[in-house]
Design a protein around this motif. Structure first.
Motif, PDB file in Angstrom:
ATOM      1  N   ARG A 183      -9.453   0.718  21.412  1.00 29.55           N
ATOM      2  CA  ARG A 183      -9.813   2.125  21.601  1.00 29.55           C
ATOM      3  C   ARG A 183     -10.471   2.734  20.374  1.00 29.55           C
ATOM      4  NH1 ARG A 183      -8.087   4.646  25.896  1.00 29.55           N
ATOM      5  NH2 ARG A 183      -6.586   3.637  27.249  1.00 29.55           N
ATOM      6  N   GLU A 184     -10.302   2.117  19.212  1.00 31.50           N
ATOM      7  CA  GLU A 184     -10.834   2.704  17.986  1.00 31.50           C
ATOM      8  C   GLU A 184     -11.409   1.614  17.097  1.00 31.50           C
ATOM      9  OE1 GLU A 184      -8.769   6.096  16.146  1.00 31.50           O
ATOM     10  OE2 GLU A 184      -8.677   4.822  14.371  1.00 31.50           O
ATOM     11  N   ILE A 185     -12.607   1.861  16.567  1.00 30.70           N
ATOM     12  CA  ILE A 185     -13.298   0.908  15.704  1.00 30.70           C
ATOM     13  C   ILE A 185     -13.756   1.660  14.459  1.00 30.70           C
ATOM     14  CG2 ILE A 185     -15.268  -0.653  15.509  1.00 30.70           C
ATOM     15  CD1 ILE A 185     -15.259  -0.623  18.666  1.00 30.70           C
ATOM     16  N   LEU A 186     -13.337   1.172  13.300  1.00 31.75           N
ATOM     17  CA  LEU A 186     -13.772   1.766  12.036  1.00 31.75           C
ATOM     18  C   LEU A 186     -14.929   0.963  11.468  1.00 31.75           C
ATOM     19  CD1 LEU A 186     -10.433   2.643  10.214  1.00 31.75           C
ATOM     20  CD2 LEU A 186     -12.106   4.226  11.156  1.00 31.75           C
ATOM     21  N   GLY A 241     -17.277   0.552   7.943  1.00 33.75           N
ATOM     22  CA  GLY A 241     -17.358   0.898   6.526  1.00 33.75           C
ATOM     23  C   GLY A 241     -17.319  -0.334   5.649  1.00 33.75           C
ATOM     24  N   ARG A 242     -17.198  -0.117   4.337  1.00 37.23           N
ATOM     25  CA  ARG A 242     -17.149  -1.229   3.386  1.00 37.23           C
ATOM     26  C   ARG A 242     -15.737  -1.747   3.140  1.00 37.23           C
ATOM     27  NH1 ARG A 242     -18.980   0.340  -1.921  1.00 37.23           N
ATOM     28  NH2 ARG A 242     -18.636   2.449  -1.277  1.00 37.23           N
ATOM     29  N   HIS A 243     -14.727  -0.982   3.482  1.00 39.28           N
ATOM     30  CA  HIS A 243     -13.342  -1.368   3.209  1.00 39.28           C
ATOM     31  C   HIS A 243     -12.935  -2.551   4.092  1.00 39.28           C
ATOM     32  CE1 HIS A 243      -8.973  -1.002   2.711  1.00 39.28           C
ATOM     33  NE2 HIS A 243      -9.293  -0.421   1.565  1.00 39.28           N
ATOM     34  N   PRO A 244     -12.202  -3.526   3.522  1.00 43.59           N
ATOM     35  CA  PRO A 244     -11.792  -4.701   4.308  1.00 43.59           C
ATOM     36  C   PRO A 244     -10.925  -4.388   5.525  1.00 43.59           C
ATOM     37  CG  PRO A 244     -11.393  -5.058   1.955  1.00 43.59           C
ATOM     38  CD  PRO A 244     -11.821  -3.639   2.118  1.00 43.59           C
ATOM     39  N   SER A 245     -10.290  -3.220   5.556  1.00 42.89           N
ATOM     40  CA  SER A 245      -9.452  -2.880   6.706  1.00 42.89           C
ATOM     41  C   SER A 245     -10.274  -2.402   7.910  1.00 42.89           C
ATOM     42  CB  SER A 245      -8.430  -1.817   6.327  1.00 42.89           C
ATOM     43  OG  SER A 245      -9.073  -0.595   6.049  1.00 42.89           O
ATOM     44  N   CYS A 246     -11.555  -2.165   7.728  1.00 40.31           N
ATOM     45  CA  CYS A 246     -12.418  -1.728   8.828  1.00 40.31           C
ATOM     46  C   CYS A 246     -12.674  -2.905   9.774  1.00 40.31           C
ATOM     47  CB  CYS A 246     -13.750  -1.208   8.296  1.00 40.31           C
ATOM     48  SG  CYS A 246     -13.608   0.309   7.331  1.00 40.31           S
ATOM     49  N   GLN A 247     -12.866  -2.599  11.053  1.00 44.72           N
ATOM     50  CA  GLN A 247     -13.168  -3.653  12.019  1.00 44.72           C
ATOM     51  C   GLN A 247     -14.580  -4.190  11.815  1.00 44.72           C
ATOM     52  OE1 GLN A 247     -11.533  -0.876  12.831  1.00 44.72           O
ATOM     53  NE2 GLN A 247      -9.626  -1.623  13.692  1.00 44.72           N
ATOM     54  N   ILE A 248     -15.507  -3.330  11.404  1.00 35.52           N
ATOM     55  CA  ILE A 248     -16.858  -3.772  11.053  1.00 35.52           C
ATOM     56  C   ILE A 248     -17.052  -3.474   9.572  1.00 35.52           C
ATOM     57  CG2 ILE A 248     -19.320  -3.441  11.413  1.00 35.52           C
ATOM     58  CD1 ILE A 248     -18.747  -2.753  14.273  1.00 35.52           C
ATOM     59  N   VAL A 249     -17.102  -4.528   8.784  1.00 34.73           N
ATOM     60  CA  VAL A 249     -17.270  -4.389   7.338  1.00 34.73           C
ATOM     61  C   VAL A 249     -18.748  -4.578   7.020  1.00 34.73           C
ATOM     62  CG1 VAL A 249     -16.629  -5.282   5.086  1.00 34.73           C
ATOM     63  CG2 VAL A 249     -14.946  -5.246   6.922  1.00 34.73           C
ATOM     64  N   LEU A 250     -19.356  -3.547   6.421  1.00 33.05           N
ATOM     65  CA  LEU A 250     -20.764  -3.590   6.046  1.00 33.05           C
ATOM     66  C   LEU A 250     -20.860  -3.630   4.525  1.00 33.05           C
ATOM     67  CD1 LEU A 250     -22.054  -0.830   8.478  1.00 33.05           C
ATOM     68  CD2 LEU A 250     -22.197  -3.296   8.789  1.00 33.05           C
ATOM     69  N   ASN A 251     -21.345  -4.736   4.004  1.00 29.88           N
ATOM     70  CA  ASN A 251     -21.497  -4.885   2.557  1.00 29.88           C
ATOM     71  C   ASN A 251     -22.838  -4.301   2.137  1.00 29.88           C
ATOM     72  OD1 ASN A 251     -19.005  -6.192   2.118  1.00 29.88           O
ATOM     73  ND2 ASN A 251     -19.875  -8.081   2.931  1.00 29.88           N
ATOM     74  N   ASP A 252     -22.896  -3.000   2.128  1.00 31.51           N
ATOM     75  CA  ASP A 252     -24.116  -2.275   1.801  1.00 31.51           C
ATOM     76  C   ASP A 252     -23.702  -1.074   0.962  1.00 31.51           C
ATOM     77  OD1 ASP A 252     -26.398  -0.637   1.792  1.00 31.51           O
ATOM     78  OD2 ASP A 252     -26.987  -1.286   3.801  1.00 31.51           O
ATOM     79  N   GLU A 253     -24.318  -0.888  -0.185  1.00 30.39           N
ATOM     80  CA  GLU A 253     -23.949   0.197  -1.097  1.00 30.39           C
ATOM     81  C   GLU A 253     -24.225   1.577  -0.507  1.00 30.39           C
ATOM     82  OE1 GLU A 253     -22.266   0.070  -3.989  1.00 30.39           O
ATOM     83  OE2 GLU A 253     -22.019  -2.044  -3.483  1.00 30.39           O
ATOM     84  N   VAL A 304     -23.345   2.441   2.438  1.00 33.45           N
ATOM     85  CA  VAL A 304     -22.284   2.677   3.418  1.00 33.45           C
ATOM     86  C   VAL A 304     -21.014   3.072   2.670  1.00 33.45           C
ATOM     87  CG1 VAL A 304     -20.871   1.604   5.222  1.00 33.45           C
ATOM     88  CG2 VAL A 304     -23.296   1.034   5.032  1.00 33.45           C
ATOM     89  N   SER A 305     -20.358   4.119   3.144  1.00 33.28           N
ATOM     90  CA  SER A 305     -19.111   4.576   2.518  1.00 33.28           C
ATOM     91  C   SER A 305     -17.959   3.629   2.849  1.00 33.28           C
ATOM     92  CB  SER A 305     -18.761   5.982   3.006  1.00 33.28           C
ATOM     93  OG  SER A 305     -19.749   6.902   2.597  1.00 33.28           O
ATOM     94  N   THR A 306     -16.863   3.775   2.110  1.00 35.28           N
ATOM     95  CA  THR A 306     -15.702   2.914   2.304  1.00 35.28           C
ATOM     96  C   THR A 306     -15.220   2.967   3.751  1.00 35.28           C
ATOM     97  OG1 THR A 306     -15.070   3.395   0.031  1.00 35.28           O
ATOM     98  CG2 THR A 306     -13.399   2.388   1.429  1.00 35.28           C
ATOM     99  N   ARG A 307     -15.019   4.153   4.261  1.00 32.26           N
ATOM    100  CA  ARG A 307     -14.735   4.375   5.687  1.00 32.26           C
ATOM    101  C   ARG A 307     -15.804   5.345   6.165  1.00 32.26           C
ATOM    102  NH1 ARG A 307      -9.678   3.503   3.592  1.00 32.26           N
ATOM    103  NH2 ARG A 307      -8.423   1.998   4.722  1.00 32.26           N
ATOM    104  N   HIS A 308     -16.823   4.814   6.780  1.00 35.88           N
ATOM    105  CA  HIS A 308     -18.041   5.572   7.052  1.00 35.88           C
ATOM    106  C   HIS A 308     -17.985   6.315   8.395  1.00 35.88           C
ATOM    107  CE1 HIS A 308     -22.337   6.057   5.885  1.00 35.88           C
ATOM    108  NE2 HIS A 308     -22.427   6.386   7.170  1.00 35.88           N
ATOM    109  N   ALA A 309     -17.671   5.582   9.464  1.00 33.44           N
ATOM    110  CA  ALA A 309     -17.704   6.181  10.805  1.00 33.44           C
ATOM    111  C   ALA A 309     -16.612   5.572  11.670  1.00 33.44           C
ATOM    112  CB  ALA A 309     -19.068   5.964  11.445  1.00 33.44           C
TER     113      ALA A 309
END
Length: 146
Positions: free
Chosen positions: A68-71, A73-85, A87-92
Motif C-alpha cells: 500500500r505504500e512505497i517510499l 529516496g536515497r535512504h536504504p530503508s526506501c523501497q526504491i533507492v535512487l543513488n542520485d545526489e 534525490v532527497s533521503t526520503r523524497h516521495a
C-alpha cells in the motif's frame, strides 16, 4: 417530601437511560469502524510497476510492488533507492488509498514532479504517468484490477 424523592428517582433513572444510550451508540460506532477496517484490509492493492530511468545510467530498472505504500529516496530503508545526489533521503511516497494510487512529496529539496508539474499536495497517479524525483525519472504502470 414524597415528590422530592420521586423527582430524585426519576432523575437517576433518566441519567441511567442516557448513559445506556451513549454506551449503545459508542458500541455501534465501534462495530462499524471495525467492519470498515476489515473491509479495507481485505481490499486488494492493484500491483504497480515502476521503471526507474536515471539520467546518468540511461537504462531502466523495473520494480513491481503490491504494498500500500512505497517510499522513494536515497535512504536504504526506501523501497526504491535512487543513488542520485539530486534525490532527497526520503523524497516521495506512493500510497494506495481510496482505490487509487497517490503521490506525495516528502518536503524534498529538488521537488517531486508528476508529468512535469510540481507535486504540492497528494495527487492521484494513473497508468502512463511520469514521476520525476530530482533528476531520476519513474515511469508508472498500474495493472488493472478485474
Amino acid at each position: 417530601m414524597i415528590t422530592g424523592i420521586v423527582v430524585l428517582i426519576l432523575r437517576i433513572l433518566l441519567a441511567g437511560v442516557l448513559y445506556a444510550f451513549l454506551g449503545w451508540a459508542l458500541l455501534v460506532l465501534w462495530r462499524e469502524l471495525n467492519l470498515h477496517l476489515q473491509q479495507v484490509a481485505r481490499e486488494q492493492v492493484p500491483p504497480i510497476t515502476l521503471e526507474v530511468v536515471t539520467r546518468q545510467e540511461g537504462e531502466g530498472q523495473h520494480y513491481e510492488f503490491g504494498e500500500r505504500e512505497i517510499l522513494v529516496g536515497r535512504h536504504p530503508s526506501c523501497q526504491i533507492v535512487l543513488n542520485d545526489e539530486t534525490v532527497s533521503t526520503r523524497h516521495a511516497r506512493l500510497r494506495y488509498r481510496d482505490r487509487q494510487w497517490w503521490v506525495e512529496d516528502l518536503r524534498s529539496t529538488n521537488g517531486t514532479y508528476l508529468n512535469e508539474e510540481r507535486v504540492i499536495t497528494p495527487t492521484v497517479v494513473v497508468s502512463g504517468d511520469t514521476l520525476r524525483c530530482g533528476q531520476a525519472l519513474l515511469r508508472i504502470q498500474i495493472q488493472s484490477q478485474e
